[in-house]
Design a protein around this motif. Structure first.
Motif, PDB file in Angstrom:
ATOM      1  N   ASN A   1       0.797  -1.228   0.000  1.00 24.12           N
ATOM      2  CA  ASN A   1       0.000   0.000   0.000  1.00 24.12           C
ATOM      3  C   ASN A   1       0.828   1.275   0.000  1.00 24.12           C
ATOM      4  O   ASN A   1       0.268   2.366   0.090  1.00 24.12           O
ATOM      5  CB  ASN A   1      -0.966  -0.012   1.182  1.00 24.12           C
TER       6      ASN A   1
ATOM      7  N   LYS B   1       3.245   1.467  -5.357  1.00 22.89           N
ATOM      8  CA  LYS B   1       1.906   1.225  -5.902  1.00 22.89           C
ATOM      9  C   LYS B   1       1.589   2.193  -7.041  1.00 22.89           C
ATOM     10  O   LYS B   1       1.110   1.793  -8.100  1.00 22.89           O
ATOM     11  CB  LYS B   1       0.868   1.358  -4.788  1.00 22.89           C
TER      12      LYS B   1
ATOM     13  N   ASN C   1      -7.362  -3.920 -12.082  1.00 22.60           N
ATOM     14  CA  ASN C   1      -7.994  -3.238 -10.965  1.00 22.60           C
ATOM     15  C   ASN C   1      -7.377  -3.702  -9.647  1.00 22.60           C
ATOM     16  O   ASN C   1      -6.816  -4.792  -9.560  1.00 22.60           O
ATOM     17  CB  ASN C   1      -9.523  -3.410 -10.959  1.00 22.60           C
ATOM     18  N   ILE C   2      -7.499  -2.842  -8.660  1.00 23.96           N
ATOM     19  CA  ILE C   2      -7.038  -3.186  -7.320  1.00 23.96           C
ATOM     20  C   ILE C   2      -7.933  -4.314  -6.799  1.00 23.96           C
ATOM     21  O   ILE C   2      -9.153  -4.270  -6.956  1.00 23.96           O
ATOM     22  CB  ILE C   2      -7.133  -1.959  -6.380  1.00 23.96           C
ATOM     23  N   ASP C   3      -7.322  -5.300  -6.192  1.00 26.94           N
ATOM     24  CA  ASP C   3      -8.060  -6.422  -5.608  1.00 26.94           C
ATOM     25  C   ASP C   3      -9.036  -5.894  -4.554  1.00 26.94           C
ATOM     26  O   ASP C   3      -8.631  -5.142  -3.666  1.00 26.94           O
ATOM     27  CB  ASP C   3      -7.061  -7.391  -4.980  1.00 26.94           C
ATOM     28  N   ILE C   4     -10.304  -6.273  -4.649  1.00 24.27           N
ATOM     29  CA  ILE C   4     -11.299  -5.767  -3.700  1.00 24.27           C
ATOM     30  C   ILE C   4     -11.095  -6.317  -2.291  1.00 24.27           C
ATOM     31  O   ILE C   4     -11.616  -5.758  -1.334  1.00 24.27           O
ATOM     32  CB  ILE C   4     -12.746  -6.049  -4.179  1.00 24.27           C
TER      33      ILE C   4
ATOM     34  N   ASN D   1      -7.834  -7.028  -1.134  1.00 26.18           N
ATOM     35  CA  ASN D   1      -6.479  -6.665  -0.704  1.00 26.18           C
ATOM     36  C   ASN D   1      -6.014  -5.470  -1.526  1.00 26.18           C
ATOM     37  O   ASN D   1      -5.574  -5.633  -2.671  1.00 26.18           O
ATOM     38  CB  ASN D   1      -5.539  -7.859  -0.902  1.00 26.18           C
ATOM     39  N   SER D   2      -6.077  -4.288  -0.959  1.00 20.62           N
ATOM     40  CA  SER D   2      -5.722  -3.077  -1.707  1.00 20.62           C
ATOM     41  C   SER D   2      -4.231  -2.974  -2.006  1.00 20.62           C
ATOM     42  O   SER D   2      -3.800  -2.078  -2.721  1.00 20.62           O
ATOM     43  CB  SER D   2      -6.193  -1.836  -0.946  1.00 20.62           C
TER      44      SER D   2
ATOM     45  N   THR E   1      -2.794  -5.821  -7.187  1.00 17.90           N
ATOM     46  CA  THR E   1      -3.517  -5.471  -8.405  1.00 17.90           C
ATOM     47  C   THR E   1      -3.690  -6.722  -9.259  1.00 17.90           C
ATOM     48  O   THR E   1      -2.735  -7.477  -9.464  1.00 17.90           O
ATOM     49  CB  THR E   1      -2.768  -4.380  -9.196  1.00 17.90           C
TER      50      THR E   1
END
Length: 85
Positions: A47, A52, A69-72, A74-75, A78
């Protein structure tokens, strides 16, 4: 379209890498997966804003990345769909 998490993703973990080394690894990882015709991959970048941000900027301009997209869940990760065709 949102790419949902799956355990079939080839994953690159960049924890502990410098920005220079991380970007080198990202480019090679994408190239290798294009050659192997792996359509879905994941990059764990954490993060931190610098790493990032640079990874996301690279993905936006890469001609090999179809979408990401960013993993919903685990931010710090990607999920990426490569343009393998």
């Amino acid at each position: 379209m949102t790419i949902l998490y799956s355990n079939i993703f080839n994953t690159l973990d960049l924890h502990g890498e410098t920005l220079e080394v991380a970007m080198y690894l990202v480019k090679g990882f994408i190239s290798d997966n294009i050659k192997m015709k792996n359509e879905y991959i994941a990059i764990i970048h954490g993060n931190g804003e610098v790493l990032k941000g640079n990874v996301l900027k690279y993905l936006k301009k890469s001609k090999y990345v179809k979408e990401f997209n960013i993993d919903i869940y685990n931010s710090g990760q990607t999920l990426i769909k490569l343009d393998i065709y």
